[in-house]
Design a protein around this motif. Structure first.
Motif, mmCIF file in Angstrom:
data_model
loop_
_atom_site.group_PDB
_atom_site.id
_atom_site.type_symbol
_atom_site.label_atom_id
_atom_site.label_comp_id
_atom_site.label_asym_id
_atom_site.label_seq_id
_atom_site.Cartn_x
_atom_site.Cartn_y
_atom_site.Cartn_z
ATOM 1 N N PRO A 158 0.825 -1.182 -0.039
ATOM 2 C CA PRO A 158 -0.138 -0.002 -0.024
ATOM 3 C C PRO A 158 0.808 1.170 0.006
ATOM 4 C CG PRO A 158 0.172 -0.673 2.108
ATOM 5 C CD PRO A 158 1.166 -1.730 1.428
ATOM 6 N N ALA A 159 2.277 1.317 0.035
ATOM 7 C CA ALA A 159 3.102 2.258 -0.035
ATOM 8 C C ALA A 159 3.198 3.145 -1.027
ATOM 9 C CB ALA A 159 4.383 1.861 0.624
ATOM 10 N N VAL A 160 3.494 4.367 -0.966
ATOM 11 C CA VAL A 160 3.782 5.322 -2.093
ATOM 12 C C VAL A 160 4.819 6.130 -1.802
ATOM 13 C CG1 VAL A 160 2.621 6.925 -3.393
ATOM 14 C CG2 VAL A 160 1.160 5.204 -2.594
ATOM 15 N N GLY A 161 5.623 6.374 -2.650
ATOM 16 C CA GLY A 161 7.032 7.262 -2.525
ATOM 17 C C GLY A 161 6.464 8.665 -2.925
ATOM 18 N N MET A 162 6.633 9.403 -2.127
ATOM 19 C CA MET A 162 6.432 11.090 -2.072
ATOM 20 C C MET A 162 7.251 11.996 -1.716
ATOM 21 S SD MET A 162 2.062 10.978 -1.638
ATOM 22 C CE MET A 162 2.259 10.281 0.002
ATOM 23 N N GLN A 163 7.441 13.261 -2.163
ATOM 24 C CA GLN A 163 8.219 14.041 -1.525
ATOM 25 C C GLN A 163 7.437 15.470 -1.674
ATOM 26 O OE1 GLN A 163 11.999 14.357 -3.937
ATOM 27 N NE2 GLN A 163 13.053 13.123 -2.523
ATOM 28 N N GLY A 164 7.682 16.139 -0.511
ATOM 29 C CA GLY A 164 6.771 17.425 -0.397
ATOM 30 C C GLY A 164 7.731 18.602 -0.688
ATOM 31 N N ASP A 165 6.934 19.731 -1.033
ATOM 32 C CA ASP A 165 7.668 20.889 -1.052
ATOM 33 C C ASP A 165 6.403 21.734 -0.754
ATOM 34 O OD1 ASP A 165 6.370 21.307 -3.321
ATOM 35 O OD2 ASP A 165 8.174 21.072 -5.013
ATOM 36 N N GLY A 166 6.780 23.315 -0.785
ATOM 37 C CA GLY A 166 5.718 24.543 -0.798
ATOM 38 C C GLY A 166 4.735 24.145 -1.531
ATOM 39 N N ASP A 167 4.697 23.482 -2.542
ATOM 40 C CA ASP A 167 3.565 23.504 -3.428
ATOM 41 C C ASP A 167 2.526 22.376 -3.190
ATOM 42 O OD1 ASP A 167 4.239 25.736 -5.028
ATOM 43 O OD2 ASP A 167 5.730 24.635 -6.232
ATOM 44 N N GLY A 168 3.110 21.262 -2.719
ATOM 45 C CA GLY A 168 2.203 20.177 -2.099
ATOM 46 C C GLY A 168 3.293 18.849 -2.284
ATOM 47 N N LEU A 169 2.572 17.847 -2.510
ATOM 48 C CA LEU A 169 3.277 16.453 -2.746
ATOM 49 C C LEU A 169 3.329 16.009 -3.905
ATOM 50 C CD1 LEU A 169 1.624 14.480 0.518
ATOM 51 C CD2 LEU A 169 3.993 15.362 0.293
ATOM 52 N N HIS A 170 4.529 15.432 -4.146
ATOM 53 C CA HIS A 170 4.936 14.676 -5.563
ATOM 54 C C HIS A 170 5.285 13.476 -5.371
ATOM 55 C CE1 HIS A 170 4.890 19.244 -6.461
ATOM 56 N NE2 HIS A 170 5.615 19.367 -5.257
ATOM 57 N N TYR A 171 4.883 12.618 -6.418
ATOM 58 C CA TYR A 171 5.108 11.280 -6.703
ATOM 59 C C TYR A 171 6.494 11.087 -6.885
ATOM 60 C CZ TYR A 171 4.925 6.224 -8.264
ATOM 61 O OH TYR A 171 4.974 4.848 -8.473
ATOM 62 N N HIS A 172 7.017 10.215 -5.962
ATOM 63 C CA HIS A 172 8.721 10.034 -5.988
ATOM 64 C C HIS A 172 8.831 8.496 -6.124
ATOM 65 C CE1 HIS A 172 12.861 11.011 -5.705
ATOM 66 N NE2 HIS A 172 13.004 10.445 -4.482
ATOM 67 N N PRO A 173 8.988 7.812 -7.099
ATOM 68 C CA PRO A 173 8.978 6.320 -7.002
ATOM 69 C C PRO A 173 10.544 6.128 -6.688
ATOM 70 C CG PRO A 173 8.640 7.197 -9.223
ATOM 71 C CD PRO A 173 8.466 8.381 -8.311
ATOM 72 N N PRO A 174 10.736 4.801 -6.397
ATOM 73 C CA PRO A 174 11.998 4.401 -6.370
ATOM 74 C C PRO A 174 12.846 4.032 -7.849
ATOM 75 C CG PRO A 174 10.566 2.574 -5.507
ATOM 76 C CD PRO A 174 9.777 3.848 -5.716
ATOM 77 N N SER A 175 13.804 3.521 -8.008
ATOM 78 C CA SER A 175 14.454 3.482 -9.203
ATOM 79 C C SER A 175 13.837 2.052 -9.763
ATOM 80 C CB SER A 175 15.933 2.923 -9.079
ATOM 81 O OG SER A 175 16.207 2.044 -8.015
ATOM 82 N N ALA A 176 13.028 1.359 -9.141
ATOM 83 C CA ALA A 176 12.409 0.184 -9.598
ATOM 84 C C ALA A 176 11.110 0.776 -10.792
ATOM 85 C CB ALA A 176 12.081 -0.700 -8.683
ATOM 86 N N GLY A 177 10.991 1.913 -10.339
ATOM 87 C CA GLY A 177 9.648 2.468 -11.058
ATOM 88 C C GLY A 177 8.308 2.570 -10.036
ATOM 89 N N SER A 178 8.389 1.713 -9.160
ATOM 90 C CA SER A 178 7.181 2.014 -8.226
ATOM 91 C C SER A 178 7.347 1.056 -6.975
ATOM 92 C CB SER A 178 5.953 1.362 -8.828
ATOM 93 O OG SER A 178 5.836 0.033 -8.841
ATOM 94 N N VAL A 179 6.842 1.387 -5.808
ATOM 95 C CA VAL A 179 7.009 0.747 -4.550
ATOM 96 C C VAL A 179 6.725 -0.845 -4.949
ATOM 97 C CG1 VAL A 179 6.625 0.584 -2.201
ATOM 98 C CG2 VAL A 179 6.839 2.696 -3.383
#
Length: 222
Positions: free
Chosen positions: A102-123
């Protein structure tokens, strides 16, 4: 079914355990790195359900013990701990089990959250690469808010997309998901589509942030 929630002391593990405990009769085992922490969490979840008149037995065990004999193993751990967690419990996962990511790679900044998958392409792909040979992986519950899951006063009218390469495994996870009141499961195809499914999560969170009266936004396919 016996459901093991590896890392089940975290937010998503708590929410899923409470929903499964309230709405289904599946055997639930909460896992953690230590049996003591898992047992404490399981007791707290039982008490939460008891306060609502639901007499439910929930076991707690260390992660490796929790997955023994489980039909479905849910990796309710942070995305970048998923691979190490699978490595640590893999020998105890049964040949007939299904791993759920159920996990999702994300990173946040001042604009919001952004999808940030691992090098495999998805968690989910990361989990599949680490999974024991022959054990299918299904991505599910990726778009559900832990806060909403945990709040049992919150009524659902939502869907969770499922992706995986094994149709029988997806059917098993769909049955589990649809046992939760107000939750549907939709087939989004093979595991190669996991990135598209996982990327829904930051979108939903950003919509909730920027749109008035949509703080409880979710995904429903009609």
């Amino acid at each position: 079914m016996q459901i093991a929630l590896v890392g089940g002391t975290g937010d998503i593990g708590e929410g899923l355990t409470l929903r499964f405990g309230r709405d289904t009769d599946h055997e639930l085992v909460v896992g953690s790195r230590t049996a003591e922490k898992a047992a404490d969490a399981a007791a707290a979840y039982e008490e939460t359900l008891a306060d609502r008149g639901i007499d439910r037995s929930i076991e707690g065990a260390d992660n490796e013990t929790a997955v023994e004999g489980a039909d479905v193993v849910i990796l309710s751990v942070p995305p970048y701990h998923a691979e190490d967690t699978v490595d640590s419990v893999g020998d105890a996962v049964g040949d007939d089990a299904v791993l759920v990511s159920p996990a999702v790679g994300m990173q946040g900044d001042g604009d919001g959250l952004h999808y940030h998958p691992p090098s495999a392409g998805s968690v989910a792909a990361l989990v599949a690469d680490a999974a024991p040979e022959g054990v299918p992986v299904v991505a599910a519950f990726t778009n559900l808010s832990a806060d909403r899951l945990t709040d049992l006063d919150e009524e659902f009218d939502l869907d969770t997309p499922l992706v995986g390469d094994d149709d029988d495994a997806k059917a098993r996870v769909a049955d589990l998901a649809e046992g939760v009141e107000g939750l549907g499961a939709v087939d989004a195809g093979p595991l190669a589509n996991a990135a598209e499914v996982e990327s829904l999560t930051p979108l939903v969170i950003n919509v909730a942030r920027y749109t008035d009266d949509l703080e409880h936004v979710g995904v429903k396919f009609v």
